[in-house]
Design a protein around this motif. Structure first.
Motif, mmCIF file in Angstrom:
data_model
loop_
_atom_site.group_PDB
_atom_site.id
_atom_site.type_symbol
_atom_site.label_atom_id
_atom_site.label_comp_id
_atom_site.label_asym_id
_atom_site.label_seq_id
_atom_site.Cartn_x
_atom_site.Cartn_y
_atom_site.Cartn_z
ATOM 1 N N GLU A 188 4.978 -8.826 34.477
ATOM 2 C CA GLU A 188 5.981 -7.775 34.324
ATOM 3 C C GLU A 188 5.533 -6.483 34.981
ATOM 4 O O GLU A 188 6.342 -5.749 35.550
ATOM 5 C CB GLU A 188 6.330 -7.554 32.848
ATOM 6 C CG GLU A 188 5.210 -7.048 31.968
ATOM 7 C CD GLU A 188 4.467 -8.177 31.295
ATOM 8 O OE1 GLU A 188 4.324 -9.238 31.923
ATOM 9 O OE2 GLU A 188 4.030 -8.003 30.138
ATOM 10 N N PHE A 189 4.216 -6.236 34.950
ATOM 11 C CA PHE A 189 3.707 -5.009 35.567
ATOM 12 C C PHE A 189 3.853 -5.081 37.082
ATOM 13 O O PHE A 189 4.271 -4.121 37.729
ATOM 14 C CB PHE A 189 2.250 -4.807 35.156
ATOM 15 C CG PHE A 189 1.806 -3.383 35.285
ATOM 16 C CD1 PHE A 189 2.090 -2.476 34.281
ATOM 17 C CD2 PHE A 189 1.136 -2.969 36.409
ATOM 18 C CE1 PHE A 189 1.705 -1.164 34.407
ATOM 19 C CE2 PHE A 189 0.741 -1.657 36.535
ATOM 20 C CZ PHE A 189 1.033 -0.752 35.531
ATOM 21 N N MET A 195 7.356 -4.521 38.009
ATOM 22 C CA MET A 195 7.754 -3.133 37.877
ATOM 23 C C MET A 195 7.212 -2.291 39.030
ATOM 24 O O MET A 195 7.933 -1.446 39.585
ATOM 25 C CB MET A 195 7.280 -2.579 36.539
ATOM 26 C CG MET A 195 7.905 -1.253 36.215
ATOM 27 S SD MET A 195 7.640 -0.813 34.517
ATOM 28 C CE MET A 195 9.273 -0.984 33.885
ATOM 29 N N VAL A 196 5.961 -2.552 39.429
ATOM 30 C CA VAL A 196 5.408 -1.823 40.575
ATOM 31 C C VAL A 196 6.240 -2.100 41.817
ATOM 32 O O VAL A 196 6.580 -1.181 42.583
ATOM 33 C CB VAL A 196 3.928 -2.209 40.788
ATOM 34 C CG1 VAL A 196 3.415 -1.651 42.098
ATOM 35 C CG2 VAL A 196 3.085 -1.700 39.652
ATOM 36 N N SER A 223 12.197 -6.326 34.836
ATOM 37 C CA SER A 223 10.793 -6.452 34.445
ATOM 38 C C SER A 223 10.563 -5.921 33.030
ATOM 39 O O SER A 223 9.651 -6.353 32.331
ATOM 40 C CB SER A 223 9.901 -5.704 35.432
ATOM 41 O OG SER A 223 10.054 -4.321 35.259
ATOM 42 N N MET A 224 11.426 -4.979 32.592
ATOM 43 C CA MET A 224 11.279 -4.464 31.231
ATOM 44 C C MET A 224 11.668 -5.507 30.189
ATOM 45 O O MET A 224 11.218 -5.449 29.050
ATOM 46 C CB MET A 224 12.159 -3.230 31.042
ATOM 47 C CG MET A 224 11.471 -1.959 31.425
ATOM 48 S SD MET A 224 12.520 -0.587 30.999
ATOM 49 C CE MET A 224 13.388 -0.334 32.501
ATOM 50 N N LEU A 283 9.196 -10.991 28.455
ATOM 51 C CA LEU A 283 8.184 -11.145 27.414
ATOM 52 C C LEU A 283 7.333 -12.353 27.775
ATOM 53 O O LEU A 283 7.847 -13.361 28.255
ATOM 54 C CB LEU A 283 8.839 -11.369 26.052
ATOM 55 C CG LEU A 283 9.787 -10.271 25.577
ATOM 56 C CD1 LEU A 283 10.515 -10.714 24.334
ATOM 57 C CD2 LEU A 283 9.031 -9.006 25.293
ATOM 58 N N GLN A 292 19.370 -8.266 31.157
ATOM 59 C CA GLN A 292 19.926 -9.165 32.171
ATOM 60 C C GLN A 292 21.422 -8.951 32.312
ATOM 61 O O GLN A 292 21.961 -8.923 33.424
ATOM 62 C CB GLN A 292 19.631 -10.611 31.785
ATOM 63 C CG GLN A 292 18.161 -10.860 31.624
ATOM 64 C CD GLN A 292 17.816 -12.323 31.703
ATOM 65 O OE1 GLN A 292 18.641 -13.159 31.994
ATOM 66 N NE2 GLN A 292 16.563 -12.632 31.441
#
Lengths: 233, 124
Positions: free
Chosen positions: B8-9, B12-13, B52-53, B56, B83
Motif C-alpha cells: 500500500e505504501f 501511495m508513493v 492504496s488507502m 488491508l 473503490q
C-alpha cells in the motif's frame, strides 16, 4: 525566470504537503465501522455478491445518480461546443482506404465487444464490473466502427433516445423505491431472489442495464461529436 | 525501513509521484493538448492513492463467492467504499477530460493555434 521559480515553489510546496501525508500514513489492520457494516450486512440487506456494486448502486445510489447526471451534462456540452458548422457538415473528406486487417478484424470483433459489454453490465452485481465499465466497453466497440468505416454517420436521434429513455427509467425506478420499498433508489422494489444468481439483488441488475446503455450512448455521442469536427478545414 | 516497503505504501508513493508529474505538466507545458494530458495523469495518481488507502494486508476483493467464508467477511475483505468512490472519480475524470478536449478543439477553431501563449485575452 520568476515564472519558473514560482512553478518550482508550487511543486515543492505540493510535494511537502504530500510527503507529510505519506509519512503519517500507515495501513490499518481493521475495517472502519461503516465499511464493516457494508461488508457484513451487504449480502443480507442488498443481496449483491459484489459489495462494491452494493455500495455504488444502493447504499450510495444518490451519488451514482449525480454521477450519471454529470456524464449527461458533459455529453450535452461537448455536443453543443463541437456542433459542426453548416458548411462543414456535409463536406466530403478524402480518406485513405481502411486497411484490410482493420476492416476484417472489426467485423469479427465488434459483435464480440458488444457482447462482452452487455455481459459486464448484466453481471455487475455478481462479478467485477458494472454499468459504467460495460458502457465504456460498448463505446470502444463504437470507436472500432468509426476507425474501420470513417464514412459511417451516427444517428444522433437514436442515441439521444436510448440515453434519455434509460436516464428517465433510472429515475422512475428510484422513485418507485419511495412507494414500494424503504426509500429513494432502494433496491427492494423487486424481490431479492436467490443470492448469487443473475436475477437477484432486487433492481440492481435493471439499474445497471440502464446505466450501461446510458453510459455507452453518452460516450458514443462524445466520440461521434469529436469525430465530426474533423470535417473542418 | 521495512514498514515503508509494503504494497500500500508503494502504491501511495506511485500515486503521489504521478500527481506531482501531472501538476508539473499542467504548469510547464505550452501545448494545450499536453496540458490536458497532464491533468489526466494527475487524475490517475489521485485514484491510485485513494485505492492504496483502502488496501488491508492479506485481504481480498469484496466479492462474495464460493471460495469465501460468508460468515467471516469482515476479516477477509478490503474496504469497498474507496473503490466505489474511485469508480465515481474515474467517470468524472473521463467527463472532465472530454470537456477540456472539446474546449481545446473550440479554441483551435478560433485561432488555429494550440500554443497557450497565443491566447492572451485574459492576461493583463
Amino acid at each position: 525566470m520568476i515564472k519558473n521559480g514560482l512553478i518550482f515553489l508550487v511543486l515543492v510546496g505540493f510535494t511537502v504537503i504530500l510527503s507529510g501525508l505519506l509519512i503519517n500514513f500507515h495501513g490499518s489492520e481493521q475495517l472502519n465501522p461503516l465499511a464493516g457494516h457494508y461488508v457484513q450486512n451487504g449480502a443480507s440487506e442488498v443481496g449483491a455478491a459484489n459489495l462494491v456494486t452494493a455500495v455504488v448502486v444502493t447504499y450510495r445510489g444518490f451519488d451514482t445518480l449525480g454521477e450519471v447526471t454529470i456524464l449527461f451534462i458533459t455529453a450535452a456540452i461537448v455536443g453543443f461546443f463541437l456542433k459542426a458548422r453548416k458548411e462543414d457538415e456535409n463536406r466530403e473528406r478524402s480518406l485513405r482506404k481502411t486497411s484490410e486487417i482493420l476492416s476484417t478484424a472489426s467485423t469479427l470483433l465488434v459483435p464480440t465487444i458488444f457482447m462482452l459489454g452487455v455481459y459486464i453490465f448484466m453481471n455487475g452485481h455478481l462479478t467485477p464490473g458494472g454499468g459504467f465499465q460495460g458502457g465504456a466497453v460498448i463505446a470502444t466497440g463504437m470507436v472500432m466502427i468509426i476507425m474501420s468505416r470513417p464514412e459511417v454517420k451516427f444517428d444522433h436521434g437514436i442515441i439521444a433516445w436510448i440515453e434519455s429513455t434509460s436516464g428517465v427509467g433510472y429515475v422512475i425506478i428510484g422513485v418507485l423505491g419511495i412507494f414500494l420499498a424503504a426509500g429513494f433508489l432502494d433496491n427492494h422494489v423487486l424481490p431479492i431472489g436467490k443470492f448469487g444468481t443473475i436475477l437477484s439483488a432486487g433492481v440492481i441488475p435493471l439499474i445497471y442495464v440502464l446505466i450501461g446503455l446510458k453510459v455507452g450512448s453518452e460516450l458514443t455521442n462524445i466520440i461521434g461529436s469529436l469525430k465530426e469536427t474533423q470535417n473542418e478545414l | 525501513m521495512t514498514q515503508y516497503l509494503t504494497l500500500e505504501f508503494t502504491a501511495m508513493v506511485t500515486g503521489f509521484a504521478l500527481m506531482i508529474i501531472g501538476l508539473w505538466g499542467l504548469l510547464t507545458r505550452k501545448n494545450l493538448i499536453k496540458i490536458v494530458i497532464g491533468f489526466a495523469i494527475f487524475d490517475t495518481g489521485l485514484n491510485i492513492s485513494i485505492i492504496s488507502m483502502s488496501y488491508l494486508k492479506n485481504r481480498t476483493a469484496p466479492i462474495i463467492d464460493k471460495s469465501i467464508d460468508a460468515s467471516n467477511t469482515i476479516n477477509l475483505f478490503v474496504d469497498p467504499i474507496p473503490q466505489a468512490l474511485v469508480l465515481t472519480s474515474i467517470v468524472i475524470g473521463v467527463g472532465v477530460t472530454a470537456l477540456m478536449l472539446a474546449y481545446v478543439l473550440r479554441m483551435f477553431r478560433e485561432k488555429k493555434s494550440l500554443d497557450i501563449n497565443s491566447y492572451t485575452d485574459l492576461k493583463w
